[in-house]
Motif scaffolding. Structure first.
Motif, PDB file in Angstrom:
ATOM      1  N   PHE A  16       1.648  32.527  14.510  1.00 43.96           N
ATOM      2  CA  PHE A  16       1.528  33.974  14.351  1.00 43.96           C
ATOM      3  C   PHE A  16       2.045  34.367  12.974  1.00 43.96           C
ATOM      4  O   PHE A  16       3.056  33.852  12.498  1.00 43.96           O
ATOM      5  CB  PHE A  16       2.347  34.724  15.411  1.00 43.96           C
ATOM      6  N   SER A  17       1.360  35.301  12.351  1.00 35.85           N
ATOM      7  CA  SER A  17       1.822  35.800  11.051  1.00 35.85           C
ATOM      8  C   SER A  17       2.974  36.782  11.278  1.00 35.85           C
ATOM      9  O   SER A  17       3.175  37.271  12.388  1.00 35.85           O
ATOM     10  CB  SER A  17       0.678  36.508  10.310  1.00 35.85           C
ATOM     11  N   ARG A  18       3.699  37.072  10.227  1.00 37.85           N
ATOM     12  CA  ARG A  18       4.784  38.058  10.333  1.00 37.85           C
ATOM     13  C   ARG A  18       4.244  39.417  10.762  1.00 37.85           C
ATOM     14  O   ARG A  18       4.864  40.125  11.545  1.00 37.85           O
ATOM     15  CB  ARG A  18       5.529  38.191   9.004  1.00 37.85           C
ATOM     16  N   LEU A  19       3.065  39.770  10.271  1.00 37.76           N
ATOM     17  CA  LEU A  19       2.439  41.036  10.635  1.00 37.76           C
ATOM     18  C   LEU A  19       2.092  41.067  12.131  1.00 37.76           C
ATOM     19  O   LEU A  19       2.328  42.063  12.807  1.00 37.76           O
ATOM     20  CB  LEU A  19       1.193  41.266   9.791  1.00 37.76           C
ATOM     21  N   GLN A  20       1.565  39.972  12.641  1.00 34.80           N
ATOM     22  CA  GLN A  20       1.243  39.908  14.072  1.00 34.80           C
ATOM     23  C   GLN A  20       2.506  39.979  14.924  1.00 34.80           C
ATOM     24  O   GLN A  20       2.539  40.669  15.942  1.00 34.80           O
ATOM     25  CB  GLN A  20       0.470  38.620  14.384  1.00 34.80           C
ATOM     26  N   LEU A  21       3.543  39.267  14.526  1.00 35.44           N
ATOM     27  CA  LEU A  21       4.805  39.305  15.271  1.00 35.44           C
ATOM     28  C   LEU A  21       5.420  40.707  15.236  1.00 35.44           C
ATOM     29  O   LEU A  21       5.956  41.181  16.240  1.00 35.44           O
ATOM     30  CB  LEU A  21       5.784  38.268  14.713  1.00 35.44           C
ATOM     31  N   ALA A  22       5.319  41.365  14.091  1.00 36.13           N
ATOM     32  CA  ALA A  22       5.832  42.734  13.979  1.00 36.13           C
ATOM     33  C   ALA A  22       5.039  43.668  14.897  1.00 36.13           C
ATOM     34  O   ALA A  22       5.617  44.549  15.556  1.00 36.13           O
ATOM     35  CB  ALA A  22       5.772  43.219  12.539  1.00 36.13           C
ATOM     36  N   ALA A  23       3.724  43.471  14.979  1.00 33.90           N
ATOM     37  CA  ALA A  23       2.892  44.306  15.859  1.00 33.90           C
ATOM     38  C   ALA A  23       3.255  44.064  17.316  1.00 33.90           C
ATOM     39  O   ALA A  23       3.329  45.010  18.114  1.00 33.90           O
ATOM     40  CB  ALA A  23       1.417  44.020  15.611  1.00 33.90           C
ATOM     41  N   LEU A  24       3.491  42.815  17.690  1.00 34.15           N
ATOM     42  CA  LEU A  24       3.909  42.513  19.064  1.00 34.15           C
ATOM     43  C   LEU A  24       5.273  43.138  19.366  1.00 34.15           C
ATOM     44  O   LEU A  24       5.487  43.684  20.452  1.00 34.15           O
ATOM     45  CB  LEU A  24       3.967  40.999  19.280  1.00 34.15           C
ATOM     46  N   GLN A  25       6.186  43.064  18.414  1.00 35.83           N
ATOM     47  CA  GLN A  25       7.510  43.669  18.591  1.00 35.83           C
ATOM     48  C   GLN A  25       7.384  45.173  18.784  1.00 35.83           C
ATOM     49  O   GLN A  25       8.014  45.761  19.667  1.00 35.83           O
ATOM     50  CB  GLN A  25       8.400  43.359  17.382  1.00 35.83           C
ATOM     51  N   GLN A  26       6.568  45.814  17.964  1.00 32.17           N
ATOM     52  CA  GLN A  26       6.378  47.263  18.068  1.00 32.17           C
ATOM     53  C   GLN A  26       5.730  47.636  19.395  1.00 32.17           C
ATOM     54  O   GLN A  26       6.109  48.623  20.026  1.00 32.17           O
ATOM     55  CB  GLN A  26       5.537  47.789  16.911  1.00 32.17           C
ATOM     56  N   THR A  27       4.765  46.843  19.829  1.00 32.95           N
ATOM     57  CA  THR A  27       4.117  47.098  21.117  1.00 32.95           C
ATOM     58  C   THR A  27       5.135  47.013  22.249  1.00 32.95           C
ATOM     59  O   THR A  27       5.180  47.886  23.131  1.00 32.95           O
ATOM     60  CB  THR A  27       2.974  46.088  21.362  1.00 32.95           C
ATOM     61  N   GLY A  28       5.966  45.994  22.228  1.00 31.45           N
ATOM     62  CA  GLY A  28       7.014  45.857  23.248  1.00 31.45           C
ATOM     63  C   GLY A  28       7.970  47.033  23.238  1.00 31.45           C
ATOM     64  O   GLY A  28       8.355  47.550  24.296  1.00 31.45           O
ATOM     65  N   THR A  29       8.360  47.475  22.063  1.00 28.24           N
ATOM     66  CA  THR A  29       9.260  48.620  21.934  1.00 28.24           C
ATOM     67  C   THR A  29       8.611  49.889  22.481  1.00 28.24           C
ATOM     68  O   THR A  29       9.223  50.633  23.255  1.00 28.24           O
ATOM     69  CB  THR A  29       9.651  48.830  20.457  1.00 28.24           C
ATOM     70  N   ASP A  30       7.360  50.126  22.107  1.00 32.80           N
ATOM     71  CA  ASP A  30       6.650  51.321  22.569  1.00 32.80           C
ATOM     72  C   ASP A  30       6.462  51.327  24.077  1.00 32.80           C
ATOM     73  O   ASP A  30       6.677  52.345  24.737  1.00 32.80           O
ATOM     74  CB  ASP A  30       5.288  51.441  21.882  1.00 32.80           C
ATOM     75  N   VAL A  31       6.061  50.200  24.623  1.00 34.13           N
ATOM     76  CA  VAL A  31       5.862  50.105  26.073  1.00 34.13           C
ATOM     77  C   VAL A  31       7.187  50.282  26.803  1.00 34.13           C
ATOM     78  O   VAL A  31       7.260  50.974  27.823  1.00 34.13           O
ATOM     79  CB  VAL A  31       5.190  48.763  26.440  1.00 34.13           C
ATOM     80  N   GLY A  32       8.246  49.688  26.292  1.00 36.84           N
ATOM     81  CA  GLY A  32       9.566  49.851  26.903  1.00 36.84           C
ATOM     82  C   GLY A  32      10.014  51.297  26.920  1.00 36.84           C
ATOM     83  O   GLY A  32      10.536  51.790  27.925  1.00 36.84           O
ATOM     84  N   ARG A  33       9.789  52.006  25.829  1.00 38.59           N
ATOM     85  CA  ARG A  33      10.143  53.434  25.776  1.00 38.59           C
ATOM     86  C   ARG A  33       9.319  54.237  26.782  1.00 38.59           C
ATOM     87  O   ARG A  33       9.833  55.126  27.447  1.00 38.59           O
ATOM     88  CB  ARG A  33       9.940  53.989  24.369  1.00 38.59           C
ATOM     89  N   TRP A  34       8.011  53.919  26.877  1.00 42.87           N
ATOM     90  CA  TRP A  34       7.158  54.635  27.826  1.00 42.87           C
ATOM     91  C   TRP A  34       7.599  54.364  29.257  1.00 42.87           C
ATOM     92  O   TRP A  34       7.681  55.288  30.068  1.00 42.87           O
ATOM     93  CB  TRP A  34       5.684  54.237  27.659  1.00 42.87           C
ATOM     94  N   LEU A  35       7.905  53.105  29.581  1.00 41.33           N
ATOM     95  CA  LEU A  35       8.367  52.778  30.933  1.00 41.33           C
ATOM     96  C   LEU A  35       9.673  53.495  31.260  1.00 41.33           C
ATOM     97  O   LEU A  35       9.856  53.984  32.375  1.00 41.33           O
ATOM     98  CB  LEU A  35       8.538  51.268  31.085  1.00 41.33           C
ATOM     99  N   SER A  36      10.567  53.563  30.303  1.00 36.01           N
ATOM    100  CA  SER A  36      11.828  54.272  30.503  1.00 36.01           C
ATOM    101  C   SER A  36      11.571  55.750  30.757  1.00 36.01           C
ATOM    102  O   SER A  36      12.141  56.347  31.678  1.00 36.01           O
ATOM    103  CB  SER A  36      12.726  54.088  29.279  1.00 36.01           C
ATOM    104  N   TRP A  37      10.702  56.366  29.948  1.00 31.84           N
ATOM    105  CA  TRP A  37      10.356  57.777  30.145  1.00 31.84           C
ATOM    106  C   TRP A  37       9.717  57.974  31.516  1.00 31.84           C
ATOM    107  O   TRP A  37      10.052  58.909  32.242  1.00 31.84           O
ATOM    108  CB  TRP A  37       9.388  58.241  29.054  1.00 31.84           C
ATOM    109  N   HIS A  38       8.791  57.105  31.882  1.00 36.19           N
ATOM    110  CA  HIS A  38       8.085  57.214  33.156  1.00 36.19           C
ATOM    111  C   HIS A  38       9.072  57.157  34.315  1.00 36.19           C
ATOM    112  O   HIS A  38       9.008  57.958  35.247  1.00 36.19           O
ATOM    113  CB  HIS A  38       7.044  56.100  33.274  1.00 36.19           C
TER     114      HIS A  38
END
Length: 59
Positions: A16-38
């Motif tokens: 995985f490139s650094r850009l891909q890993l950063a995108a996966l990290q951001q996706t995990g962060t966003d989903v975690g925030r949404w689950l917490s809000w939900h």
């Protein structure tokens, strides 16, 4: 809150490139925030409504 994103592939994925890993990290962060809000809004509101209905039915 801690979350994890997984995917399933026929063969292991490598390099995985650094850009891909950063995108996966951001996706995990966003989903975690949404689950917490939900949980903090939708789920708790539904549980509170059920509680009120149950208490009202017992009277």
């Amino acid at each position: 809150m801690l979350g994890m994103v997984s995917s399933h592939h026929a063969h292991p994925l490598h390099g995985f490139s650094r850009l891909q890993l950063a995108a996966l990290q951001q996706t995990g962060t966003d989903v975690g925030r949404w689950l917490s809000w939900h949980w903090d809004t939708v789920v708790l509101d539904a549980l509170e409504r059920l509680h009120v209905q149950a208490v009202g039915a017992c009277r």
